[in-house]
Every structure is written in C-alpha cells, then in structure tokens.
Design a protein around this motif. Structure first.
Motif, short mmCIF file in Angstrom:
data_model
loop_
_atom_site.label_atom_id
_atom_site.label_comp_id
_atom_site.label_asym_id
_atom_site.label_seq_id
_atom_site.Cartn_x
_atom_site.Cartn_y
_atom_site.Cartn_z
N ARG A 61 1.03 -1.69 -0.17
CA ARG A 61 0.34 -0.02 -0.21
C ARG A 61 0.72 1.20 0.23
N ALA A 62 1.74 1.68 1.16
CA ALA A 62 2.88 2.42 1.24
C ALA A 62 3.79 2.66 -0.16
N TYR A 63 4.59 1.20 -1.42
CA TYR A 63 4.54 1.06 -2.38
C TYR A 63 3.96 1.91 -3.62
N ASN A 64 2.47 1.36 -3.47
CA ASN A 64 1.39 2.18 -4.22
C ASN A 64 1.48 3.52 -4.15
N ALA A 65 1.02 4.09 -3.69
CA ALA A 65 0.62 5.53 -2.66
C ALA A 65 2.14 6.24 -3.88
N LEU A 66 3.21 6.11 -2.79
CA LEU A 66 4.58 6.20 -2.93
C LEU A 66 4.21 6.49 -5.60
N ARG A 67 4.27 5.79 -5.46
CA ARG A 67 4.07 5.47 -6.87
C ARG A 67 3.01 6.50 -7.66
N VAL A 68 2.06 5.82 -6.78
CA VAL A 68 0.92 6.77 -8.16
C VAL A 68 0.99 8.30 -7.73
N GLN A 69 1.42 9.05 -6.52
CA GLN A 69 2.09 10.23 -6.56
C GLN A 69 3.63 10.46 -7.58
N TYR A 70 4.02 9.77 -7.86
CA TYR A 70 4.97 9.96 -8.67
C TYR A 70 4.13 9.78 -10.66
N ASN A 71 3.00 8.93 -10.63
CA ASN A 71 2.69 8.94 -11.51
C ASN A 71 2.02 10.79 -11.88
N ASN A 72 1.52 10.99 -10.73
CA ASN A 72 0.28 11.99 -11.28
C ASN A 72 0.57 13.57 -11.50
N ALA A 73 2.83 13.23 -10.33
CA ALA A 73 3.63 14.69 -10.66
C ALA A 73 4.13 14.75 -11.62
N PHE A 74 4.20 13.76 -12.51
CA PHE A 74 4.52 14.16 -14.18
C PHE A 74 3.69 14.32 -14.80
N ARG A 75 2.72 14.03 -14.19
CA ARG A 75 0.83 14.42 -15.03
C ARG A 75 0.48 15.31 -15.28
N ALA A 76 1.10 15.83 -13.85
CA ALA A 76 0.72 17.64 -13.01
C ALA A 76 1.96 17.93 -13.83
N VAL A 77 3.14 17.89 -14.12
CA VAL A 77 3.95 18.96 -14.74
C VAL A 77 3.81 19.11 -16.03
N LEU A 78 3.44 17.79 -17.22
CA LEU A 78 3.24 18.02 -18.02
C LEU A 78 1.89 18.74 -19.00
N GLY A 79 1.31 18.89 -18.04
CA GLY A 79 -0.34 19.18 -18.36
C GLY A 79 -1.39 18.39 -18.95
N LEU A 80 -0.27 17.09 -18.16
CA LEU A 80 -1.03 15.87 -18.79
C LEU A 80 -2.81 15.60 -18.03
N PRO A 81 -3.77 14.61 -19.06
CA PRO A 81 -5.19 14.88 -18.17
C PRO A 81 -4.74 13.51 -17.02
N ARG A 82 -5.33 13.78 -15.71
CA ARG A 82 -5.47 13.08 -14.69
C ARG A 82 -5.63 11.44 -15.33
N TYR A 83 -6.17 10.74 -15.89
CA TYR A 83 -6.01 9.51 -16.38
C TYR A 83 -5.43 8.89 -17.71
N CYS A 84 -4.71 9.68 -17.93
CA CYS A 84 -3.86 9.35 -19.20
C CYS A 84 -2.96 8.09 -18.81
N SER A 85 -2.01 6.86 -19.28
CA SER A 85 -1.49 5.89 -18.94
C SER A 85 -0.65 6.56 -19.38
N ALA A 86 -0.16 5.73 -17.75
CA ALA A 86 1.24 6.52 -17.27
C ALA A 86 1.93 5.36 -17.91
N LEU A 87 2.11 4.68 -18.65
CA LEU A 87 2.84 3.15 -19.74
C LEU A 87 3.35 4.35 -20.47
N GLY A 88 2.79 4.67 -20.80
CA GLY A 88 2.45 5.40 -22.04
C GLY A 88 2.95 6.95 -22.41
N MET A 89 2.68 7.72 -20.72
CA MET A 89 3.03 8.92 -20.96
C MET A 89 5.10 8.85 -20.74
N PHE A 90 5.65 7.98 -19.64
CA PHE A 90 6.69 7.74 -19.54
C PHE A 90 8.00 7.59 -20.92
#
Length: 129
Positions: A61-90
């Motif tokens: 649970r702690a690991y997944n929470a950090l992973r989700v936050q990491y993905n969300n930070a990347f989305r926010a920095v790039l201005g991507l939609p919240r539910y876009c594919s993490a695999l695709g965006m990276f």
C-alpha cells in the motif's frame, strides 16, 4: 515540383532542433521547449528518491501510494489529463517510470556498497543476497 519530382508537403519539420511550421509561428517549438523543461524539472526534483535503496520493510500500500503520486506529479508537470496511461506518458517522454527508477536506485546502492573500501560496508556486501 522540383526537377519534375513531386515534393511532399508537410505542416512542420525540424531544422537545427527548431520546429518550423507552415504558418511560420513559433508556438509548436515553444511547446517543445516547455515540455523539455518539464522533463528536466521532473527528473531533478521528483526522481531523486535518495534513500529508496535502503527501503526493505514496507507495505504494498505504501509503495503503490508513492508510485501513484510519482505518476500524478509527472502528469501535473506536463499538463496531461489525470487518467492518461502512465506507461504511455513515460514511454512518450523517454523517461523512466517509477519501477525502473526504483530498480536503478537500488542497484546503484548495491554497486556502491560492493565497491566501497570501508570494512563495515565490505562486511555488509559479503552478506547481500
């Protein structure tokens, strides 16, 4: 036509790393530069995870929470939609995903411990399994 050959017409092309568009506006090139800056800032401020190589006892649970936050930070920095594919965006950004970053950091720590001349670290390195 050039020497009787039909030329392809394009809306944009890169010349000396600058994107030239049919309307000769710089917006597309400025967006390219903005995204490049976002990648640099994300890598500098969000991927250090300095002590993650020491993490050994944690919940999924702690690991997944950090992973989700990491993905969300990347989305926010790039201005991507919240539910876009993490695999695709990276992949599209040629940037390591969370799991790859964690593996690289852990492996780097192990490599540094094994290469150390410190006797305490050498003892620990001998016990790494």
């Amino acid at each position: 036509m050039l020497n009787g050959a039909l030329l392809d017409r394009v809306q944009s092309f890169k010349y000396l790393l600058h994107i030239v568009t049919a309307d000769l506006k710089d917006d597309v090139d400025m967006e390219r530069e903005r995204r490049a800056l976002c990648y640099v800032l994300f890598k500098a401020y969000c991927t250090s995870l300095y002590t993650c190589g020491l993490w050994a006892d944690y919940t999924q649970r702690a690991y997944n929470a950090l992973r989700v936050q990491y993905n969300n930070a990347f989305r926010a920095v790039l201005g991507l939609p919240r539910y876009c594919s993490a695999l695709g965006m990276f992949a599209g950004a040629h940037t390591a995903c969370f799991h790859a970053t964690m593996r690289v950091r852990a492996a780097a720590l192990v490599r540094r411990v094994r290469a150390s001349a410190n006797t305490v670290l050498a003892m620990i390195a001998d016990r790494l399994d």
